[in-house]
Motif scaffolding. Structure first.
Motif, PDB file in Angstrom:
ATOM      1  N   CYS A 305     -34.235  29.275 -30.119  1.00  0.00           N
ATOM      2  CA  CYS A 305     -33.895  28.023 -29.424  1.00  0.00           C
ATOM      3  C   CYS A 305     -35.134  27.124 -29.320  1.00  0.00           C
ATOM      4  CB  CYS A 305     -33.344  28.335 -28.041  1.00  0.00           C
ATOM      5  SG  CYS A 305     -33.022  26.852 -27.067  1.00  0.00           S
ATOM      6  N   PRO A 306     -35.102  25.937 -29.935  1.00  0.00           N
ATOM      7  CA  PRO A 306     -36.284  25.066 -29.885  1.00  0.00           C
ATOM      8  C   PRO A 306     -36.582  24.588 -28.469  1.00  0.00           C
ATOM      9  CG  PRO A 306     -34.425  23.921 -30.899  1.00  0.00           C
ATOM     10  CD  PRO A 306     -34.006  25.341 -30.713  1.00  0.00           C
ATOM     11  N   ALA A 307     -35.539  24.423 -27.653  1.00  0.00           N
ATOM     12  CA  ALA A 307     -35.764  23.965 -26.275  1.00  0.00           C
ATOM     13  C   ALA A 307     -36.490  25.052 -25.489  1.00  0.00           C
ATOM     14  CB  ALA A 307     -34.430  23.627 -25.622  1.00  0.00           C
ATOM     15  N   LEU A 314     -34.090  26.142 -20.672  1.00  0.00           N
ATOM     16  CA  LEU A 314     -32.839  26.496 -21.352  1.00  0.00           C
ATOM     17  C   LEU A 314     -32.983  27.822 -22.088  1.00  0.00           C
ATOM     18  CD1 LEU A 314     -30.017  25.974 -22.538  1.00  0.00           C
ATOM     19  CD2 LEU A 314     -31.084  24.534 -24.276  1.00  0.00           C
ATOM     20  N   PRO A 316     -30.009  29.992 -24.125  1.00  0.00           N
ATOM     21  CA  PRO A 316     -28.582  30.191 -24.409  1.00  0.00           C
ATOM     22  C   PRO A 316     -28.125  31.589 -24.016  1.00  0.00           C
ATOM     23  CG  PRO A 316     -29.870  29.925 -26.457  1.00  0.00           C
ATOM     24  CD  PRO A 316     -30.783  29.622 -25.322  1.00  0.00           C
ATOM     25  N   CYS A 356     -30.792  20.727 -24.532  1.00  0.00           N
ATOM     26  CA  CYS A 356     -30.277  21.274 -25.801  1.00  0.00           C
ATOM     27  C   CYS A 356     -30.328  20.215 -26.900  1.00  0.00           C
ATOM     28  CB  CYS A 356     -28.846  21.753 -25.583  1.00  0.00           C
ATOM     29  SG  CYS A 356     -28.041  22.316 -27.074  1.00  0.00           S
ATOM     30  N   THR A 357     -30.817  20.620 -28.071  1.00  0.00           N
ATOM     31  CA  THR A 357     -30.879  19.688 -29.207  1.00  0.00           C
ATOM     32  C   THR A 357     -29.638  19.818 -30.104  1.00  0.00           C
ATOM     33  OG1 THR A 357     -31.948  21.220 -30.723  1.00  0.00           O
ATOM     34  CG2 THR A 357     -33.402  19.999 -29.248  1.00  0.00           C
ATOM     35  N   THR A 358     -28.715  20.670 -29.689  1.00  0.00           N
ATOM     36  CA  THR A 358     -27.485  20.962 -30.456  1.00  0.00           C
ATOM     37  C   THR A 358     -27.798  21.375 -31.906  1.00  0.00           C
ATOM     38  OG1 THR A 358     -27.047  18.674 -31.172  1.00  0.00           O
ATOM     39  CG2 THR A 358     -26.108  19.360 -29.048  1.00  0.00           C
ATOM     40  N   CYS A 359     -28.854  22.165 -32.052  1.00  0.00           N
ATOM     41  CA  CYS A 359     -29.312  22.500 -33.406  1.00  0.00           C
ATOM     42  C   CYS A 359     -28.463  23.586 -34.068  1.00  0.00           C
ATOM     43  CB  CYS A 359     -30.765  22.945 -33.373  1.00  0.00           C
ATOM     44  SG  CYS A 359     -30.992  24.533 -32.534  1.00  0.00           S
ATOM     45  N   TYR A 360     -27.640  24.283 -33.280  1.00  0.00           N
ATOM     46  CA  TYR A 360     -26.724  25.315 -33.782  1.00  0.00           C
ATOM     47  C   TYR A 360     -27.420  26.628 -34.105  1.00  0.00           C
ATOM     48  CZ  TYR A 360     -22.157  26.758 -35.647  1.00  0.00           C
ATOM     49  OH  TYR A 360     -20.948  27.369 -35.839  1.00  0.00           O
ATOM     50  N   ALA A 361     -28.742  26.692 -33.884  1.00  0.00           N
ATOM     51  CA  ALA A 361     -29.446  27.923 -34.259  1.00  0.00           C
ATOM     52  C   ALA A 361     -28.927  29.117 -33.445  1.00  0.00           C
ATOM     53  CB  ALA A 361     -30.941  27.753 -34.036  1.00  0.00           C
ATOM     54  N   CYS A 362     -28.622  28.886 -32.161  1.00  0.00           N
ATOM     55  CA  CYS A 362     -28.150  29.994 -31.315  1.00  0.00           C
ATOM     56  C   CYS A 362     -26.818  30.531 -31.828  1.00  0.00           C
ATOM     57  CB  CYS A 362     -28.026  29.551 -29.858  1.00  0.00           C
ATOM     58  SG  CYS A 362     -27.029  28.076 -29.606  1.00  0.00           S
ATOM     59  N   MET A 373     -23.770  26.830 -27.331  1.00  0.00           N
ATOM     60  CA  MET A 373     -23.920  25.382 -27.459  1.00  0.00           C
ATOM     61  C   MET A 373     -22.626  24.642 -27.091  1.00  0.00           C
ATOM     62  SD  MET A 373     -24.740  23.265 -30.874  1.00  0.00           S
ATOM     63  CE  MET A 373     -23.050  22.758 -31.080  1.00  0.00           C
ATOM     64  N   ILE A 376     -22.451  24.109 -23.459  1.00  0.00           N
ATOM     65  CA  ILE A 376     -23.383  23.069 -23.000  1.00  0.00           C
ATOM     66  C   ILE A 376     -22.768  21.685 -23.219  1.00  0.00           C
ATOM     67  CG2 ILE A 376     -25.640  22.011 -23.481  1.00  0.00           C
ATOM     68  CD1 ILE A 376     -26.654  24.908 -24.036  1.00  0.00           C
TER      69      ILE A 376
HETATM   70  S1  SF4 Z   1     -28.063  24.528 -29.925  1.00  0.00           S
HETATM   71 FE1  SF4 Z   1     -28.612  26.493 -29.071  1.00  0.00          FE
HETATM   72  S2  SF4 Z   1     -30.590  27.001 -29.997  1.00  0.00           S
HETATM   73 FE2  SF4 Z   1     -30.256  24.804 -30.316  1.00  0.00          FE
HETATM   74  S3  SF4 Z   1     -31.259  23.829 -28.558  1.00  0.00           S
HETATM   75 FE3  SF4 Z   1     -29.110  24.134 -27.989  1.00  0.00          FE
HETATM   76  S4  SF4 Z   1     -29.072  26.086 -26.925  1.00  0.00           S
HETATM   77 FE4  SF4 Z   1     -31.021  25.988 -28.030  1.00  0.00          FE
END
Ligand code: SF4
Ligand code: SF4
Length: 693
Positions: A305-307, A314, A316, A356-362, A373, A376
């Motif tokens: 998670c970048p955040a 944050l 997840p 959250c950057t909504t990057c989908y990595a989680c 996500m 969130i």
């Molecule tokens: S999408 Fe998931 S990994 Fe990406 S910033 Fe949000 S909570 Fe963190």
């Protein structure tokens, strides 16, 4: 083996255990059903089959932490084997004469090879299980692996903060050790005729303990007694994932990664009223409640998670774990009022929600198909609806989007102004038919730092003879980030405006500059009836080169480059090959960063973060990425080539150019859009006035 009295006690205990287990499952299912409806799932038998194969091959768990994952496999296969071992132990206990030691020679008609294989597998698996569980206990309780902890600033549900997950792990760890050891001892005590070559571990223990009938009874009761306690306990602990994770995988998201479930507008379904977004846990879709029961609590999502990396509050993982413990208290703990507790008080802080950057990595990394996500975004939707005071930067971006159709506070009429500085006109797609409708996007239309690249795209399209046009002031922001901020109403307004503009235009396909626009146009506009073929400019450029409509005049072997996969192009939409093939064709020396393709690390701009007015202290994700690029290229840097960080997203151009400055990396590495390299390779040059600007 068991006496009649023991058999009686066993049946009573088994009935009690089954009753508590059933109650556990019924409670879980009822709780999941409290969630709001989720999009319907298709072809469930196939989905369950796929999930079974995934679980058996442990595909999702092996994506990261390779060594621990292999040990987890030993644990997984050991426990599967033990389901069968327990059945055999029970049969040996209650069926007179049923005894599998010594290859089952005392059981008339027992298939020799099968019994030997069973004895050997169960014996060896017992050893694996003891080893694997010891590793996990040592990791958690002695080494206190930081990966299993949370940052101080992450909101934790009281029982999580008090160490609930550790307690659960300890109970189950002790159970496995006691259960497996007791089983092995019960086998060892039976070997009255000396060692059994098909049971090496039990034979070794027998050489120490000898045979004992009383020992067999005690060990049998310890082993099976634990099972009768632990199975109902599992339904009440974090280890419900044993049962719920495969189900969750089978029922995982079927729509495209880049398509959010719509916020349910205020409406009544099956007699229940649903408002958009989520304030309390039962406002979440049932699938999101199931996530909490499926969560392994492995923190893999937190790792990526970048955040969280940036020190934001944050996690997840904490979100899912908090949900799980809240649900436990609400149901098994007799506190149903918790089901109506605001999520932003109990499971995730508002500050975390907006990090959250909504990057989908989680979501991508989760081994059990969880989507923290999505929670969130739903929480954001409700907060916005209830008038939550937003960050001032986000607030003004949204206001500008509502009035101007862009987030940059620019008048609508200025959107196509960049095109006036070109040496040729660009068609207005609203007035004349074109093959490609170029959806330029806000940053590429307005930001002075990016405009030279936008014009370069136009020049290259023009040189290749591409029949393209833009919508000028009729284009509005595509809405990808607006939707992810939770402003569903504004998102729908933007979709409506763009669909109306598309309706006035004649085109065959859309090409976008911005990966965010690419994502929503491709994956979310179909939810509103807008079905188009959508491509990113890297895909179009590659085709133009492949078809010979563009020719590489100069191979750029003097550049040493790495490439950053934008989340919304790569992880969301799987466009990994086109930019790499472009780099290959133009002849640069290319090296991957360790985090690439699906594992790419977010720049930190998505999900509305680029609009945030306040920038918290700490190493930003983009700065970390620049350092990763420098470290990657360092080992190849001796040949004096110019080092470049290549991007394919206008927002990345801004984020990483800033990061180069703030990390003091000017002169070491330069950020360039891939279009700049293509232009140099195919010999398209900027007019002197622009190049010098
Ligand atoms: S999408 Fe998931 S990994 Fe990406 S910033 Fe949000 S909570 Fe963190
Ligand atoms: S949500 Fe997934 S990745 Fe995160 S802790 Fe739970 S199981 Fe692990």
């Amino acid at each position: 083996m068991l006496t009649p009295f023991e058999k009686f006690v066993f049946f009573i205990l088994a009935l009690i255990s089954a009753g508590f287990t059933l109650h556990g499952f019924v409670t879980i299912i009822r709780t999941i059903r409290l969630g709001r409806p989720a999009p319907p799932l298709k072809n469930l038998p196939q989905a369950f089959w796929k999930a079974a194969v995934t679980v058996l091959l442990q595909r999702t768990i092996l994506r990261t932490r390779k060594l621990l994952s292999v040990i987890h496999m030993a644990l997984f296969f050991g426990l599967i084997t033990y389901a069968f071992v327990n059945l055999m132990d029970v049969l040996e206990g209650i069926v007179p004469g049923f005894d599998l030691v010594y290859s089952g020679k005392h059981v008339p008609g027992a298939p020799l090879a099968l019994v030997r294989a069973y004895n050997l597998i169960s014996d060896v698996m017992s050893g694996f299980l003891l080893f694997a569980i010891t590793v996990f206990l040592v990791r958690r309780f002695i080494l206190k692996d930081k990966a299993l902890t949370y940052r101080e600033n992450v909101l934790l549900y009281p029982k999580v903060k008090a160490g609930g997950p550790h307690k659960d792990s300890l109970i189950v760890g002790v159970f496995v050790i006691m259960h497996v050891s007791a089983h092995l001892m019960s086998q060892a005590f039976r070997l009255a005729e000396g060692p059994d070559p098909w049971m090496p571990l039990a034979s070794f223990l027998n050489s120490i303990s000898g045979a004992s009938q009383i020992g067999v009874h005690i060990a049998w009761w310890v082993s099976i007694g634990w099972v009768m306690f632990i199975i109902p306990y599992l339904t009440r602990s974090k280890h419900s994932h044993f049962f719920m994770a495969p189900v969750n995988l089978a029922l995982a998201k079927q729509n495209p990664r880049g398509q959010l479930d719509p916020a349910i507008p205020l409406k009544v379904i099956d007699g229940k009223t649903f408002e958009p977004g989520a304030r309390v846990i039962t406002d979440l879709a049932w699938k999101r409640i199931l996530d909490a029961y499926a969560c392994v609590q492995c923190n893999r999502c937190q790792d990526v998670c970048p955040a969280n990396f940036y020190g934001r509050p944050l996690s997840p993982s904490a979100l899912e774990v908090n949900k799980r413990y809240l649900l436990k208290d609400a149901t098994f703990g007799g506190h149903p009022e918790l089901l109506q507790a605001p999520l932003v008080e109990k499971v995730i802080s508002p500050e975390a929600v907006w990090s959250c950057t909504t990057c989908y990595a989680c979501v991508r990394i989760c081994p059990v198909g969880n989507e923290p996500m999505a929670d969130i975004v739903d929480i954001r939707r409700r907060l916005i609806l209830e008038g939550f005071e937003l960050d001032s930067g986000v607030q003004s971006a949204l206001q500008s989007l509502a009035t101007n159709g862009n987030w940059m506070g620019k008048g609508r009429r200025l959107r196509g102004r960049w095109a006036k500085e070109l040496e040729f006109p660009i068609k207005n797609a609203a007035e004349e038919a074109v093959e490609y409708l170029w959806f330029v996007g806000d940053t590429a239309s307005f930001d002075e730092r990016v405009l030279p690249n936008t014009r370069m795209v136009a020049r290259i399209f023009h040189q290749a003879g591409l029949d393209f046009g833009i919508l000028y002031q009729q284009e509005s922001n595509a809405g990808n980030d607006v939707r992810r901020v939770g402003e569903e109403g504004l998102f729908e307004q933007l979709v409506e405006q763009n669909l109306a503009a598309f309706g006035r235009a004649q085109f065959q396909r859309i090409v976008t500059t911005d990966p965010h626009s690419f994502n929503t146009l491709r994956n979310e506009y179909p939810q509103y009836g807008g079905r188009f073929e959508v491509e990113h400019y890297t895909m179009v450029l590659l085709r133009l080169l492949e078809e010979g409509r563009l020719t590489v005049k100069q191979r750029l072997s003097h550049y040493l480059v790495t490439y950053h996969d934008p989340c919304y192009l790569g992880r969301y939409n799987g466009v990994f090959a086109a930019p790499r093939k472009l780099l290959e064709r133009i002849g640069v020396e290319f090296h991957e960063m360790p985090r690439n393709c699906e594992n790419s690390f977010c720049c930190g701009a998505g999900g509305g973060q680029i609009w945030m007015g306040k920038v918290p202290p700490g190493e930003r994700p983009a700065e970390n990425r620049i350092r990763e690029a420098l470290a990657t290229l360092q080992s190849y840097a001796g040949n004096g080539k110019k080092q470049l960080f290549i991007v394919a997203c206008p927002k990345d151009m801004i984020m990483y150019s800033d990061a180069v400055k703030t990390t003091g990396s000017e002169g070491k590495i330069e950020v360039r859009d891939i279009i700049q390299l293509v232009a140099e390779a195919v010999g398209v040059v900027e007019p002197v006035s622009e190049a010098g600007a």
